[in-house]
Scaffold this active site. Structure first.
Site, PDB file in Angstrom:
ATOM      1  N   THR A  78      -0.490 -25.258 -12.757  1.00 34.04           N
ATOM      2  CA  THR A  78      -1.354 -24.332 -12.023  1.00 34.04           C
ATOM      3  C   THR A  78      -1.668 -24.934 -10.659  1.00 34.04           C
ATOM      4  O   THR A  78      -1.826 -26.151 -10.538  1.00 34.04           O
ATOM      5  CB  THR A  78      -2.665 -24.059 -12.779  1.00 34.04           C
ATOM      6  OG1 THR A  78      -3.562 -23.362 -11.906  1.00 34.04           O
ATOM      7  CG2 THR A  78      -3.348 -25.327 -13.284  1.00 34.04           C
ATOM      8  N   THR A  85      -5.074 -19.061 -12.965  1.00 39.85           N
ATOM      9  CA  THR A  85      -3.873 -18.880 -13.776  1.00 39.85           C
ATOM     10  C   THR A  85      -4.123 -19.434 -15.177  1.00 39.85           C
ATOM     11  O   THR A  85      -4.942 -20.344 -15.334  1.00 39.85           O
ATOM     12  CB  THR A  85      -2.736 -19.680 -13.101  1.00 39.85           C
ATOM     13  OG1 THR A  85      -2.469 -19.060 -11.847  1.00 39.85           O
ATOM     14  CG2 THR A  85      -1.474 -19.734 -13.922  1.00 39.85           C
ATOM     15  N   ARG A 110       5.643 -11.805  -2.824  1.00 43.64           N
ATOM     16  CA  ARG A 110       5.687 -13.257  -3.048  1.00 43.64           C
ATOM     17  C   ARG A 110       5.618 -13.561  -4.550  1.00 43.64           C
ATOM     18  O   ARG A 110       4.847 -12.971  -5.283  1.00 43.64           O
ATOM     19  CB  ARG A 110       4.508 -13.912  -2.338  1.00 43.64           C
ATOM     20  CG  ARG A 110       4.357 -15.420  -2.561  1.00 43.64           C
ATOM     21  CD  ARG A 110       3.368 -15.717  -3.655  1.00 43.64           C
ATOM     22  NE  ARG A 110       3.039 -17.149  -3.730  1.00 43.64           N
ATOM     23  CZ  ARG A 110       2.378 -17.697  -4.757  1.00 43.64           C
ATOM     24  NH1 ARG A 110       1.992 -16.951  -5.762  1.00 43.64           N
ATOM     25  NH2 ARG A 110       2.109 -18.976  -4.752  1.00 43.64           N
TER      26      ARG A 110
HETATM   27  N1  ASP Z   1       0.480 -21.273  -9.422  1.00 42.39           N
HETATM   28  C1  ASP Z   1      -0.006 -19.947  -9.170  1.00 42.39           C
HETATM   29  C2  ASP Z   1       0.787 -19.344  -8.054  1.00 42.39           C
HETATM   30  O1  ASP Z   1       1.059 -20.023  -7.084  1.00 42.39           O
HETATM   31  C3  ASP Z   1      -1.450 -19.900  -8.830  1.00 42.39           C
HETATM   32  C4  ASP Z   1      -2.341 -20.692  -9.717  1.00 42.39           C
HETATM   33  O2  ASP Z   1      -1.923 -21.461 -10.548  1.00 42.39           O
HETATM   34  O3  ASP Z   1      -3.539 -20.526  -9.573  1.00 42.39           O
HETATM   35  O4  ASP Z   1       1.079 -18.188  -8.104  1.00 42.39           O
END
Ligand code: ASP
Length: 344
Positions: free
Chosen positions: A262, A211, A239
């Site tokens: 993240t 992310t 989701r």
């Molecule tokens: N936080 C993001 C999610 O759960 C994933 C990530 O940060 O890598 O969609």
């Protein structure tokens, strides 16, 4: 005689009140930390990138982070707004297939790419977000447009896409988001799932994060933050994670900090991490670093909520804790610049 006494008492009380005021002024001026002219921090996801990846790959990743932060820094240096710095920096990272956002978004269980993004302005406390979009080239631009051009905060799926078209944003075919690496990852996970009858959460420790997010402070003292993601590989049933949720994945408040998170989104939603950071500063008088460390390195770590955050406070101090093994990140302010992936 009595009148004299009353007169003297009034004078003493007035002198006392005025001396208290002065003390307060002096204390406030002395304790007010210096503000950096501007400051910017980015992440390209927290995860488990092994630190022994080939040197060439390491340099490639550092270079992308350097190029990304340079975009925002240039804007801030020349007096641009933190909002423009955040939007342009994230849009660059969305166009870079290395990150799980925009072009490099991961695949869902249904073999699609569903993208989420959010944006917040710490001056007006206005915010915008899009969730589950499949044809907007740069979801961060759509998130900002929701904030600037609509009366809403969060739009999802078809409606968000219709809104983006109306705003004249660049639209793409869903196939634009295809990348071989992400496709292969999903196929491997689906294969494994068949064998083990596992679920998304069982798979999680192996999944790559990536992310992207940015938090910035401009010369006018305004804070802004944004986050963009493809979510988690093999996510299902439309989701939506924390990234497009204001208060979970993103938050900005001029009186405290700007933050982008993240990691394993479900935890960041349950613990309202982004807002919690700001609240600990606002109501608990905690420093940015102490509050961020407490949340990520103690509380989330204790419940295996994997992830991290990047944040900047109103003085330009940075925090970037992560409880995974790596977090792609970079930060810059006058006299200070750094790019890192591990504890390097
Ligand atoms: N936080 C993001 C999610 O759960 C994933 C990530 O940060 O890598 O969609």
């Amino acid at each position: 005689m009595n009148q004299l006494r009353i007169f003297v008492t009034i004078i003493i009380v007035l002198a006392f009140i005025s001396s208290c005021d002065n003390t307060q002024d002096t204390v406030q001026n002395e304790s007010e930390p210096e503000k950096a002219e501007y400051a910017i921090i980015i992440h390209g996801g927290a995860g488990y990138t092994p630190s022994d990846i080939p040197e060439e790959e390491k340099q490639r990743l550092y270079k992308i982070l350097e190029d990304a932060i340079a975009i925002g820094e240039e804007i801030l240096k020349s007096g641009g707004s933190s909002m423009d710095a955040v939007e342009k920096t994230i849009a660059f990272m969305e166009n870079e297939p290395t990150f799980n956002a925009g072009k490099g978004a991961v695949f869902t269980h249904e073999e699609k790419n569903e993208l989420d993004a959010s944006f917040m302005d710490g001056e007006s406390m206005k915010a915008g977000a899009v969730g589950g979009v499949m044809t907007i080239k740069n979801p961060i631009k759509a998130a900002r447009a929701v904030m600037d051009k609509s009366v809403h905060v969060m739009l999802t799926q078809r409606g968000a896409e219709e809104f983006a078209v109306e705003q004249g944003l660049e639209m793409v075919e869903p196939s634009y988001f295809f990348t071989q690496g992400n496709w292969d990852n999903l196929q491997n996970i689906l294969e494994e799932e068949k064998k083990q009858q596992g679920s998304l959460l069982d798979r999680f420790p192996d999944s790559k994060f990536g992310t992207v997010g940015c938090a910035a402070l401009d010369k006018d003292g305004n804070l802004a933050a944004g986050t963009s993601t493809g979510g988690m590989t093999n996510k299902r049933w439309n989701r939506i994670g924390d990234s497009p949720i204001i208060g979970a994945g993103t938050y900005a408040d001029n009186s405290t900090c700007a933050v982008s998170c993240t990691g394993h989104g479900e935890f960041f939603i349950r613990y309202a991490v982004a807002h919690d950071l700001s609240a600990r500063m606002k109501y608990g008088n905690m420093s940015l670093k102490d509050a961020a460390d407490q949340i990520i390195m103690e509380e989330l770590k204790a419940i295996e909520g994997a992830g991290g955050l990047v944040a900047v406070d109103k003085y330009g101090n940075f925090a970037f804790p992560y409880n995974t093994t790596s977090m792609y990140r970079a930060y810059a302010k006058p006299g200070e610049k750094k790019v890192a992936i591990w504890n390097d």
